[in-house]
Design an enzyme around this catalytic site. Structure first.
Site, short mmCIF file in Angstrom:
data_model
loop_
_atom_site.label_atom_id
_atom_site.label_comp_id
_atom_site.label_asym_id
_atom_site.label_seq_id
_atom_site.Cartn_x
_atom_site.Cartn_y
_atom_site.Cartn_z
N ARG A 47 -16.71 54.68 -21.78
CA ARG A 47 -17.23 53.39 -22.24
C ARG A 47 -16.74 53.09 -23.66
O ARG A 47 -16.48 51.94 -24.02
CB ARG A 47 -18.77 53.33 -22.17
CG ARG A 47 -19.35 52.07 -22.79
CD ARG A 47 -20.72 51.69 -22.27
NE ARG A 47 -21.65 52.80 -22.19
CZ ARG A 47 -22.24 53.41 -23.22
NH1 ARG A 47 -21.99 53.00 -24.46
NH2 ARG A 47 -23.07 54.41 -23.03
N TYR A 99 -12.08 25.64 -20.78
CA TYR A 99 -12.53 26.33 -19.57
C TYR A 99 -14.05 26.18 -19.45
O TYR A 99 -14.77 26.48 -20.41
CB TYR A 99 -12.15 27.81 -19.67
CG TYR A 99 -12.68 28.63 -18.54
CD1 TYR A 99 -12.24 28.41 -17.24
CD2 TYR A 99 -13.67 29.59 -18.74
CE1 TYR A 99 -12.74 29.15 -16.18
CE2 TYR A 99 -14.18 30.33 -17.68
CZ TYR A 99 -13.70 30.10 -16.41
OH TYR A 99 -14.22 30.82 -15.36
N ASP A 171 -8.16 30.50 -27.00
CA ASP A 171 -8.05 31.00 -25.63
C ASP A 171 -6.60 30.77 -25.20
O ASP A 171 -6.17 29.64 -24.97
CB ASP A 171 -9.04 30.24 -24.73
CG ASP A 171 -9.06 30.77 -23.30
OD1 ASP A 171 -8.05 31.36 -22.87
OD2 ASP A 171 -10.07 30.56 -22.61
N LYS A 196 -5.52 36.41 -15.11
CA LYS A 196 -4.57 35.35 -14.78
C LYS A 196 -3.13 35.85 -14.96
O LYS A 196 -2.74 36.76 -14.28
CB LYS A 196 -4.90 34.13 -15.64
CG LYS A 196 -6.41 33.79 -15.67
CD LYS A 196 -6.98 33.35 -14.35
CE LYS A 196 -8.50 33.24 -14.35
NZ LYS A 196 -9.10 32.42 -15.39
C1 LIG Z 1 -10.34 32.28 -16.01
C2 LIG Z 1 -10.45 31.85 -17.41
C3 LIG Z 1 -11.44 32.37 -18.26
C4 LIG Z 1 -12.50 33.35 -17.78
O1 LIG Z 1 -11.96 34.55 -17.39
P1 LIG Z 1 -12.58 35.52 -16.26
O2 LIG Z 1 -11.61 36.64 -16.21
O3 LIG Z 1 -12.67 34.72 -14.98
O4 LIG Z 1 -13.93 35.91 -16.73
C5 LIG Z 1 -11.44 31.96 -19.58
N1 LIG Z 1 -10.55 31.06 -20.04
C6 LIG Z 1 -9.60 30.52 -19.25
C7 LIG Z 1 -8.65 29.53 -19.81
C8 LIG Z 1 -9.52 30.90 -17.91
O5 LIG Z 1 -8.56 30.36 -17.13
#
Ligand SMILES: *Cc1c(COP(=O)(O)O)cnc(C)c1O
Length: 372
Positions: A47, A99, A171, A196
């Site tokens: 962890r 998002y 982000d 992603k």
């Molecule tokens: C998918 C996504 C998130 C969240 O991520 P998870 O892995 O689904 O928790 C945050 N920001 C953007 C731009 C995303 O496409």
């Protein structure tokens, strides 16, 4: 070094014991001490840290040009850790094109704990300036924005945030360090959903933060990561590291196809508008040229008509898969408003496309046929 070389070097860690060219997956949750009760390396308990997680964290820090990387069990867990590092009474400024999970976390989880937040169109710099308060700690940017592909001027927004005593978080999930490196544009923290493009195959869930500096705030988030335990498994870290090796080539191939798809849809009689940073008709095209290396492989289109027309169109597609998420090797399309629910501000005629690695001609003929 160029990005591709750097990505390979940063993820290439041959095993010193066996000589294995690909690093092993360390499933052990705990690490043995010697007879003097000393540990042989920096690991105690998974962890807190693990060799596969550490390798991923260091690779991400290298590729984003930051001092410290931290990996989490999801993008949302990474976002959560940043907000948890704030205190009751603190304020967050967030873009309108973001998002949907980010404001949902603020509203449903952190608002009851005393965080306040304001949403503002990040392209309106006067509005950004006017929304910065004495207690603003984080200015949260997402560029290209979600789902309208709006572009935020990171250098200017970071300057305004710093003048107000706040930090800037970007982000960078949609862009990846192939398209832009927000830390070079004076942002303080980069966030990724590694689910992603970074893992790239729609087969793992993960998140990450990269900090420009190692300071008290960074260490506070590090403590939250280890204490609250929203960390990824060693296997998921290994998958994300493997994804990084091909990120550059995947992005370039997916972008070339996205450009062709965007040009085909732009001006098609059944399409009202295409939102794609690679089109000269994008309202922020000049800023895109300055700030981004490449336009990316995400686009949104607004069809002529309403939600039913949009859904009817995608019901006829054979090659695109109708699913949420993005950044994988398979092309996805979704009716975003349905996914976001009844309170969404996303236009009802909007479809979001994540372009994968299929041949451009096959994707375009699929779209052409479905549009009729
Ligand atoms: C998918 C996504 C998130 C969240 O991520 P998870 O892995 O689904 O928790 C945050 N920001 C953007 C731009 C995303 O496409």
């Amino acid at each position: 070094m160029h990005f591709d070389t750097l990505a390979l070097r940063a993820t290439h860690q041959p095993d010193s014991v066996t000589g294995a060219v690909v690093s092993p997956i360390h499933l052990s949750t705990t690490f043995a001490r010697d007879e003097h009760h000393n540990l042989p390396g920096p690991y105690i308990y998974t962890r807190a840290n693990n060799p596969n997680r550490e390798a991923l964290e260091q690779a991400l820090a290298t590729l984003e040009g930051g001092a410290v990387g931290m990996a989490f069990a999801s993008g949302q867990a990474a976002t959560m850790a940043l907000f948890q590092a704030l205190r009751p009474g603190d304020h967050v400024l967030l873009g309108t094109d973001a998002y949907y999970g980010t404001p949902a976390l603020l509203e449903q989880v952190f608002h009851p704990w005393g965080l306040t937040y304001t949403r503002v169109d990040m392209r309106d710099l006067d509005a950004v300036q006017a929304s910065l308060h004495e207690n603003t700690r984080i200015v949260w940017c997402e560029t290209p924005g979600n789902p309208m592909l709006t572009i935020t001027d990171l250098l200017t927004v970071s300057r305004l945030a710093h003048e107000a005593g706040a930090i800037t978080v970007c982000d960078n999930t949609w862009a990846t360090p192939v398209l832009q490196r927000p830390l070079d544009l004076n942002c303080d923290v980069v966030l990724h959903s590694t689910t992603k493009y970074i893992s790239g195959h729609s087969d793992m869930l993960g998140g990450a933060l990269v900090f420009k500096r190692d300071n008290d705030f960074t260490q506070r988030v590090r403590a939250i990561q280890s204490l609250s335990g929203g960390v990824p498994s060693p296997f998921d870290c290994w998958l994300a590291s493997r994804g990084l090796k091909t990120l550059g080539v995947r992005m370039r191939a997916q972008m070339a196809t996205a450009q062709a798809v965007a040009e085909f849809l732009n001006g098609h009689p059944a399409i009202e508008q295409v939102h794609y940073p690679g089109l000269k008709t994008h309202p922020d095209y000049a800023l895109i040229q300055q700030q981004m290396n490449e336009p990316g492989a995400m686009l949104s289109v607004q069809v002529k008509g309403d939600a039913a027309d949009a859904i009817r169109f995608i019901s006829k597609l054979h090659i695109f898969t109708r699913a949420t998420s993005l950044g994988g090797v398979e092309s996805l399309i979704e009716h975003r408003a349905s996914v976001e629910g009844p309170n969404t501000k996303t236009p009802q005629n909007l479809l979001r496309l994540s372009i994968g690695l299929e041949h451009a001609e096959d994707l375009i003929s699929d779209l052409a046929r479905a549009l009729g």
